[in-house]
Design a protein around this motif. Structure first.
Motif, PDB file in Angstrom:
ATOM      1  N   LEU A  72     -15.177  27.483  -0.053  1.00  0.00           N
ATOM      2  CA  LEU A  72     -15.282  29.038  -0.388  1.00  0.00           C
ATOM      3  C   LEU A  72     -14.541  29.680   0.957  1.00  0.00           C
ATOM      4  O   LEU A  72     -15.124  29.397   1.923  1.00  0.00           O
ATOM      5  CB  LEU A  72     -16.096  29.459  -0.428  1.00  0.00           C
ATOM      6  CG  LEU A  72     -16.799  29.976  -1.732  1.00  0.00           C
ATOM      7  CD1 LEU A  72     -18.163  30.857  -2.483  1.00  0.00           C
ATOM      8  CD2 LEU A  72     -15.468  29.787  -3.186  1.00  0.00           C
ATOM      9  N   VAL A  73     -13.378  30.567   0.787  1.00  0.00           N
ATOM     10  CA  VAL A  73     -12.969  29.918   2.760  1.00  0.00           C
ATOM     11  C   VAL A  73     -12.120  31.980   2.484  1.00  0.00           C
ATOM     12  O   VAL A  73     -11.883  32.505   1.344  1.00  0.00           O
ATOM     13  CB  VAL A  73     -11.408  29.374   2.666  1.00  0.00           C
ATOM     14  CG1 VAL A  73     -11.691  28.732   3.170  1.00  0.00           C
ATOM     15  CG2 VAL A  73     -10.401  29.862   1.842  1.00  0.00           C
ATOM     16  N   LEU A 116      -9.338  38.582   1.952  1.00  0.00           N
ATOM     17  CA  LEU A 116      -9.494  37.625   0.838  1.00  0.00           C
ATOM     18  C   LEU A 116     -10.653  36.499   0.709  1.00  0.00           C
ATOM     19  O   LEU A 116     -10.722  35.824   1.502  1.00  0.00           O
ATOM     20  CB  LEU A 116      -7.766  37.302   0.645  1.00  0.00           C
ATOM     21  CG  LEU A 116      -7.891  35.480  -0.287  1.00  0.00           C
ATOM     22  CD1 LEU A 116      -7.508  36.120  -1.908  1.00  0.00           C
ATOM     23  CD2 LEU A 116      -6.800  35.135   0.000  1.00  0.00           C
ATOM     24  N   VAL A 117     -10.881  36.048  -0.624  1.00  0.00           N
ATOM     25  CA  VAL A 117     -11.989  35.251  -1.108  1.00  0.00           C
ATOM     26  C   VAL A 117     -11.506  34.231  -1.728  1.00  0.00           C
ATOM     27  O   VAL A 117     -11.287  34.484  -3.070  1.00  0.00           O
ATOM     28  CB  VAL A 117     -13.323  35.843  -1.665  1.00  0.00           C
ATOM     29  CG1 VAL A 117     -14.493  35.008  -1.400  1.00  0.00           C
ATOM     30  CG2 VAL A 117     -14.533  36.640  -0.408  1.00  0.00           C
ATOM     31  N   GLY A 118     -11.015  32.899  -1.299  1.00  0.00           N
ATOM     32  CA  GLY A 118     -10.459  31.957  -2.077  1.00  0.00           C
ATOM     33  C   GLY A 118     -11.314  30.634  -2.391  1.00  0.00           C
ATOM     34  O   GLY A 118     -11.871  30.447  -1.271  1.00  0.00           O
ATOM     35  N   LEU A 166      -3.856  24.695  -1.776  1.00  0.00           N
ATOM     36  CA  LEU A 166      -4.372  25.540  -3.785  1.00  0.00           C
ATOM     37  C   LEU A 166      -5.689  25.774  -3.761  1.00  0.00           C
ATOM     38  O   LEU A 166      -6.662  25.080  -3.593  1.00  0.00           O
ATOM     39  CB  LEU A 166      -3.661  24.540  -4.492  1.00  0.00           C
ATOM     40  CG  LEU A 166      -3.509  24.616  -5.723  1.00  0.00           C
ATOM     41  CD1 LEU A 166      -2.547  25.223  -6.099  1.00  0.00           C
ATOM     42  CD2 LEU A 166      -3.602  23.192  -7.094  1.00  0.00           C
ATOM     43  N   LEU A 167      -5.058  26.753  -4.194  1.00  0.00           N
ATOM     44  CA  LEU A 167      -6.357  27.967  -4.881  1.00  0.00           C
ATOM     45  C   LEU A 167      -6.479  28.312  -6.249  1.00  0.00           C
ATOM     46  O   LEU A 167      -5.909  28.154  -7.345  1.00  0.00           O
ATOM     47  CB  LEU A 167      -6.762  29.121  -4.595  1.00  0.00           C
ATOM     48  CG  LEU A 167      -6.272  29.735  -2.558  1.00  0.00           C
ATOM     49  CD1 LEU A 167      -6.405  30.869  -2.335  1.00  0.00           C
ATOM     50  CD2 LEU A 167      -7.586  29.000  -2.001  1.00  0.00           C
ATOM     51  N   TYR A 168      -7.726  27.508  -6.633  1.00  0.00           N
ATOM     52  CA  TYR A 168      -8.033  27.725  -8.118  1.00  0.00           C
ATOM     53  C   TYR A 168      -8.282  28.670  -9.088  1.00  0.00           C
ATOM     54  O   TYR A 168      -9.095  29.533  -9.847  1.00  0.00           O
ATOM     55  CB  TYR A 168      -9.401  27.092  -8.420  1.00  0.00           C
ATOM     56  CG  TYR A 168      -8.879  25.457  -8.535  1.00  0.00           C
ATOM     57  CD1 TYR A 168      -9.232  25.364 -10.154  1.00  0.00           C
ATOM     58  CD2 TYR A 168      -7.689  24.502  -8.102  1.00  0.00           C
ATOM     59  CE1 TYR A 168      -8.800  23.577 -10.802  1.00  0.00           C
ATOM     60  CE2 TYR A 168      -7.229  23.221  -8.408  1.00  0.00           C
ATOM     61  CZ  TYR A 168      -8.190  22.899  -9.868  1.00  0.00           C
ATOM     62  OH  TYR A 168      -7.303  21.988 -10.033  1.00  0.00           O
ATOM     63  N   SER A 169      -9.299  30.033  -7.497  1.00  0.00           N
ATOM     64  CA  SER A 169     -10.361  31.083  -7.361  1.00  0.00           C
ATOM     65  C   SER A 169      -9.882  32.106  -6.441  1.00  0.00           C
ATOM     66  O   SER A 169      -9.532  31.895  -5.474  1.00  0.00           O
ATOM     67  CB  SER A 169     -11.060  31.251  -8.527  1.00  0.00           C
ATOM     68  OG  SER A 169     -12.374  30.994  -7.219  1.00  0.00           O
ATOM     69  N   ALA A 170      -9.584  33.267  -6.722  1.00  0.00           N
ATOM     70  CA  ALA A 170      -9.492  34.342  -5.501  1.00  0.00           C
ATOM     71  C   ALA A 170      -9.541  35.660  -6.115  1.00  0.00           C
ATOM     72  O   ALA A 170      -9.720  35.935  -6.968  1.00  0.00           O
ATOM     73  CB  ALA A 170      -8.025  34.113  -5.755  1.00  0.00           C
TER      74      ALA A 170
END
Length: 1294
Positions: A197-198, A188-190, A172-176
């Motif tokens: 940070l991936v 994509l930075v997630g 689950l991502l909180y921001s992208a």
């Protein structure tokens, strides 16, 4: 057949919701997202709202992405697409809006300033975190980042999905954040839920259709809420739950560079927020961040990551959205906007970055390098808004004046002025001249007061204020002999305040000073008898308002006006009149004509001032009191308290004025205007800010916005200080301008300044586009009425009162036509959450004009209740301003009450145990009863309480309380009616957490003259289970059929936590019982279930997701619960005859044996078919604390059928006295019964009465806190001690 009931539609007229998205369109427009509504504000000459449109319907807007031509920070990518967007209309801009799972395309025309929907609302299967514009030919494409670490390629206009890629790590991502010019080079930075940070690309897809993580950034200890990337510098900023902002060097992302550097590094870790950081924005040399603490910080890169500036403008709840315009990104003067949880929107002009970065506030405190003889004791500013001169008085009797970097001694006192002195300065206009001079007064230890000109110390006079110590000197401006002059007040010994009129005149020889002695004032006897503040009341000639060190407010009048008190001639005998005449002849002191003794506590009054016919006083009790003078009597209109912990208030500053003392010319014009129209009364209170001390900090507090404007670490309140307001305060109506002044103070024997006195620049110039309301959840709303302006243009204003979790009560006006919301007043008297509001219109009508009643004003009593068992009562007078046509509000505090007021006054309360410290008022209802108002409150401790509020006496008295429910009372409602004989009846409905609704007969409280002797009922006369869990709301209304009101038939609607809506039709029987009670009859009962989740398709039809078999089964089971006819319902309750015989429940479905239940369980009511809860079971749980009184027997009905229960009948237990012998020959069995002894008619089992529980704290979340005794005081411990004592006595006997 179609239903005869017509359909009604509702639309949003005014919406105040948290602002969750902001974006600039160039430098001229600002886009905001509030709930599902997209709004556009113009930032040109006059900031205003120019367009608004409901875009996402059921979703909250979380992101706004304009077309590529307004995106900043991507010059390399913009050059690729610039030729493609040239075919678009220059005035037309496409905007993509997203939030939740919804996405929609909108266009904005800057010329016509209007919004238009382009495509339909697209609902995806996952939450949308970010949207990125891709190439625009032949169709507009959108890259969408989803919450489960996936990417989606979508065609904007048609909504067709072209590609879908996901990452191997499907967390689950909180921001992208997506970076790249096209889909093939997208990165994509997630920000994951694992605090990482991936970075990954859809082009690196494996044969399985998933992509591998190429970069991983570690360091945060909390989830990442926001991301921002700057292309030119290759920096990536991340805002996290751990209160930090991290700056990463990742290189170039997207295109041929892929995911940037192989080993990204963390450049800075920025800590400065006091709570979570929600938003972050990047510029080439600055970082903007905003968070839950309500502050937006500008970090200066050149200052090694220090805070360069702090922007504040929202209430509690924090900043939810942040936007920076292109001008700010280019290091030019641009815009910065913040959107808060309070629904407010503020914009600031961010100045161009300077080479010399500013230091933090702690380091900007400048030492003025005082070099005089002795230690400085008093510091004042000469010309607070036009000069930078500082005047200091030392303990050696010297008065020094700063001239740039040097200090000059302008006056040297004698021995009597050494070791002790008091000083005050003021500006006096020279008579017959436009020249203004500054005058200084210094008091000594032996009663001497030296007055001299600061510019010419040789011009002055020496005055005598008795023989003792001069405690204080004060300058007061007033009328003397028909002209304005300055009066000097000096507090001497024995409570005498000596007065002189000081005038400065000019002749051929130069300037000289003239004094005139006035009669002294006499202070009331107390330990600390000296004045600390004084002011004259210009409109009331000869009146002085003073405050003393004891905390009292005193009203004095000149001798010629002192013969009247309380608005009329004072009656006195011949001896008193002769004594007063004798005092007048010999010049005796003047006593006060009105006194509020100790109103500000024992620490004293710090300031008093008069502004627009109202008086304001501050003290060391942390409150500002707003007063009026009515017939020469001081009356407190209301009390305005500062923030928690700010117990030392010094003064108030009004917006539009740098100080309460306005210039002479403006003051004369204002007085002349008031003299012409003396009948007009000021309704609105002035907007002001508070100056005081919070611990070791000097604070400027805005009570309207509930925010801190300035904080200076000066060391605390026991010091002399002076504050210099900015020069533009006269023209700037905003409170933030006042917070940019300079504080001069004495600390550790040095004269310090919070900033340079020569600096007139302000770091920010903020504008409020939309005013916010409550920063936290709104618990209750009450509608007061409407105001209409019908002169030139019809304009309607709706007046509301709101209470929130931020402990404030707000009075606001909403204009449905323009969507404008204006906060009229903010009341901060509550110390906990405000849970309930009630209002009642006052009987007196306010008329304006020539006897014609208009709708331009309304007078209402407002009651607020909430946590800590606190109750407040206010009188609101809301009217339309005749000049501006805007609503204004006057607030008068009537009374307040707390259940633990006596507890707070106990001296040794720390040694005792407070039984119930968490009692909360959950609901409230008000009834007008003659000259008083009766309040019914439902409480969390299981009690129903009744209060009496008297407006004339300003008192609140508790009449009655009952702990019958012994569980949290969530809602109460009252119903007042008259019987056939004209007797008033009052019913109280109370609902609790077990889903039951009870009815109380409170008629006696209306007819009883002795309220103290009234005991009140001990139990309700009727109770019925309605809901499965808590009942949140009750609504009562007289029933109407065919447009006519039926007599004594009311409709009761209730809603509960079980998601059901109940509607009961109840008839009140007016036939008098033997003891004069009343009875209720249930006529019908309707239940509406909301467990089905409906989905609305595009055609407007509603489709249910529940299978048809399940719906059919529920419909069959719910047949009896929908509607029950009148002839099938018996009489179910009586308030007059509670001792009637209880019948047995002998029905075909319930044999008599069914009543033989386990002892201790509550009985089932005789109206089982109708008193059952909608979940088809008994509403009385085994853990219930309450035993409901059994109802009366049902009336015989001629054509009634047996009532079938909505649940299967209970199987009868096998009779123990029956022997069933079946013979072998097949004959009928013979039953032999054992004769039973005669007995009384059977009664249903009933629980023993419960004693009142006062040591429980009930709450809606079913958390019970029991008071436990110590081990040595428990029953088991006493039994063990008694047993040991018995054994010991037996040993003694043997």
């Amino acid at each position: 057949m179609a239903s005869p009931v017509g359909s009604a539609g509702m639309e949003i007229a005014v919406l105040v919701a948290p602002v969750t998205a902001l974006e600039f369109l160039g430098e001229d427009f600002l886009l905001t997202g509030e709930g599902p509504i997209l709004s556009v504000y113009s930032l040109q000459a006059s900031t205003k709202k120019c367009a608004s449109l409901n875009v996402l319907h059921n979703f909250r807007i979380h992101g706004i992405r304009p077309g590529r031509k307004h995106q900043s920070g991507e010059s390399q990518f913009n050059s690729v697409i610039s030729s493609e967007i040239s075919v678009w209309d220059s005035n037309e801009e496409e905007i993509i809006v997203f939030g939740g799972k919804g996405v929609r395309l909108v266009s904005f025309n800057s010329a016509g300033q209007c919004l238009k929907l382009i495509g339909p609302l697209l609902e995806l299967q996952d939450w949308v975190l970010d949207i990125h514009w891709l190439k625009a030919l032949p169709h507009t494409l959108l890259g969408i980042a989803l919450a489960h670490n996936a990417l989606l390629l979508l065609e904007a206009e048609s909504g067709n999905i072209l590609s879908f890629y996901s990452c191997v790590e499907s967390c689950l991502l909180y921001s992208a954040l997506m970076v790249g010019p096209n889909w093939d080079s997208l990165v994509l930075v997630g920000g994951t839920v694992f605090n990482q940070l991936v970075l990954w690309r859809p082009t690196g897809t494996k044969p399985s259709g998933q992509s591998q993580v190429e970069r991983r950034l570690l360091g945060h200890s909390g989830v990442i809420f926001s991301l921002c990337y700057h292309l030119k510098s290759g920096w990536l900023a991340s805002a996290s739950d751990d209160r930090s902002v991290r700056l990463w060097s990742v290189g170039t992302l997207g295109g041929d560079a892929g995911c940037g550097e192989e080993t990204p590094t963390c450049l800075r870790v920025l800590y400065g927020h006091q709570a979570r950081v929600f938003c972050v924005k990047l510029t080439p040399s600055r970082v903007f961040s905003a968070g839950e603490d309500g502050a937006c910080l500008l970090w200066e890169w050149g200052g090694e990551g220090k805070v360069g500036c702090t922007f504040k403008g929202h209430r509690s709840g924090g900043v939810k959205a942040l936007a920076v315009s292109g001008g700010s990104i280019g290091c030019r003067e641009g815009w910065m906007a913040t959107g808060g949880a309070d629904g407010g929107v503020r914009v600031w002009r961010v100045a161009e970055e300077k080479k010399d970065s500013k230091e933090t506030q702690a380091e900007t405190q400048l030492d003025l390098e005082f070099k005089g003889q002795g230690c400085p004791k008093v510091v004042r500013l000469v010309g607070e808004d036009e000069s930078n001169t500082v005047v200091v008085c030392t303990d050696q009797g010297e008065v020094c004046l700063s001239q740039g970097d040097t200090w000059d001694v302008i006056w040297q006192g004698g021995a009597e002025f050494q070791s002790y002195c008091v000083m005050e300065i003021t500006s006096i206009q020279v008579q017959n001249s436009n020249c203004t001079v500054w005058v200084c007064a210094v008091g000594s230890l032996n009663g001497g007061v030296q007055v001299f000109l600061i510019g010419q110390p040789g011009v002055g006079v020496l005055l005598k204020a008795g023989e003792g110590k001069v405690h204080s000197v004060l300058w007061v401006k007033g009328l003397s002999g028909g002209s304005w002059s300055w009066c000097l007040l000096a507090s001497g010994s024995e409570g005498l305040v000596y007065r002189w009129t000081i005038k400065v005149m000019e002749d051929e020889s130069g300037l000289h000073m003239k004094e005139e002695t006035l009669l002294p004032f006499l202070l009331p006897p107390c330990a600390k008898r000296w004045l600390t503040a004084a002011v004259t009341l210009p409109q009331r000639k000869g009146l002085y308002l003073c405050g003393d060190r004891r905390g009292s407010l005193l009203l004095y009048a000149e001798r010629e006006n002192n013969h009247t008190r309380n608005g009329g001639e004072r009656r006195m005998d011949l001896q008193d009149q002769e004594a007063e005449n004798r005092q007048t002849q010999i010049g005796g002191p003047i006593s006060s004509i009105s006194t509020l003794y100790g109103v500000h506590g024992k620490q004293g009054v710090t300031s008093v001032c008069e502004y627009e016919d109202l008086c304001y006083s501050t003290g060391r009790d942390g409150s500002v009191r707003i007063l009026t003078v009515e017939e020469n009597v001081l009356k407190v209109r209301r009390v305005q308290r500062a923030c928690r912990g700010m117990e030392w208030l010094e003064k108030v500053l009004f917006l539009g004025s740098d100080a309460p003392e306005v210039p002479v010319k403006m003051l004369n014009e204002r007085i002349e205007k008031r003299t012409i129209d003396q009948e007009s009364e000021s309704v609105a209170e002035a907007r002001f800010v508070m100056l005081g001390f919070h611990s070791v900090h000097f604070i400027i507090w805005d009570p309207h916005r509930q925010e801190k404007l300035l904080s200076v670490a000066c060391g605390g309140g026991h010091r002399s200080w002076a504050y210099k307001c900015p020069t533009h305060t006269h023209t700037d109506p905003h409170a933030h301008a006042i917070g940019h002044g300079t504080l001069v103070f004495i600390k550790h024997g040095a004269v310090m300044a919070s900033r340079s006195l020569a600096s007139e620049e302000t770091d920010v110039n903020g504008h409020t586009l939309k005013e916010g309301l409550h920063g936290r959840g709104i618990s209750c709303v009450c509608h007061l009425g409407s105001l209409t302006k019908t002169r030139e243009l019809s304009e309607l204003w709706e007046i509301f009162v709101t209470g929130g979790e931020d402990t404030t009560v707000g009075v606001l006006a909403a204009n449905p036509q323009s969507g404008t919301v204006k906060m009229l007043a903010v009341l901060t008297d509550h110390i906990s959450n405000v849970r309930a509001l009630a209002a009642i219109r006052r009987e007196e009508t306010i008329e304006r004009g020539r006897g014609e009643r208009t709708d331009t004003s309304l007078s209402t009593l407002v009651f607020s209740a909430g946590g800590r068992a606190q109750l407040q009562c206010y009188r609101l007078l809301v009217s339309l301003d005749e000049q501006q046509g805007q609503p204004i509000c006057q607030v008068t505090q009537i009374a307040g009450h707390r259940l633990d007021e006596q507890w707070e006054r106990k001296r040794n309360r720390h040694k005792t145990i407070k039984m119930d410290p968490e009692t909360r008022y959950m609901s409230m209802s008000v009834v007008h009863n003659g000259t008083e108002y009766v309040l019914a409150l439902g409480c969390s401790d299981g009690a129903v309480r009744l209060f009496s509020v008297t407006e004339s006496n300003r008192s609140v008295d508790m009449l009655w309380e009952c702990f019958y429910h012994q569980r949290c009372v969530l809602s109460v409602a009252t119903y007042k009616l008259e019987d056939s004989q004209g007797r008033k009846l009052l019913l109280l409905f109370s609902a609790t957490t077990d889903g039951c609704i009870s009815v109380w007969d409170l008629t006696a409280v209306l007819n009883s003259k002795a309220g103290v002797s009234w005991q009140g009922p001990s139990a309700p006369f009727f109770s019925i289970p309605v809901h499965q869990s808590g009942v949140n709301t009750l609504a009562l209304s007289p029933q109407r059929e065919m447009g006519q009101m039926e007599e004594n038939i009311i409709s009761l609607a209730s809603g509960g936590d079980d998601g059901q809506l109940s509607l009961l039709s109840i008839k009140i029987d007016q036939k008098e019982q033997e003891n004069g009670g009343m009875s209720l009859q249930l006529l019908s009962r309707r239940m509406s279930r909301f467990r089905e989740t409906l989905k609305e398709d595009e055609s407007g039809q509603k489709k249910s997701k529940i299978p048809q078999k399940r719906k059919k089964k529920e419909a069959e089971n719910d047949t009896d619960n929908r509607l029950i006819s009148k002839d099938r319902l018996p009489l179910i309750g009586s308030s007059g005859n509670r001792t009637a015989a209880r019948p047995s429940l002998s029905t075909p479905q319930h044999p008599p044996q069914a009543d033989l239940r386990k002892r201790g369980h509550p009985p089932i009511s005789s109206v089982a078919p109708d008193s059952m809860a909608p979940w088809e079971g008994s509403s009385h749980s085994e853990s219930s604390f309450t035993s409901f009184p059994p109802p009366l027997s049902p009336l015989p009905l001629a054509h009634s059928k047996p009532i079938t229960a909505p649940y299967p009948p209970l199987p009868p237990p096998p009779p123990s006295q029956i022997k069933n012998i079946e013979p072998e020959n097949g004959q009928s069995p013979r039953v032999k019964r054992k004769p039973l002894p005669p007995r009384h008619p059977s009664r249903p089992p009933r629980l023993p009465p419960l004693r009142q529980v006062t040591n429980l704290s009930f709450s809606r979340s079913f958390t019970f806190s029991f008071f436990e005794l110590p081990v040595h005081q428990s029953a088991r411990s006493r039994a063990e001690r008694l047993r040991d004592l018995t054994v010991l006595l037996r040993q003694f006997q043997y």
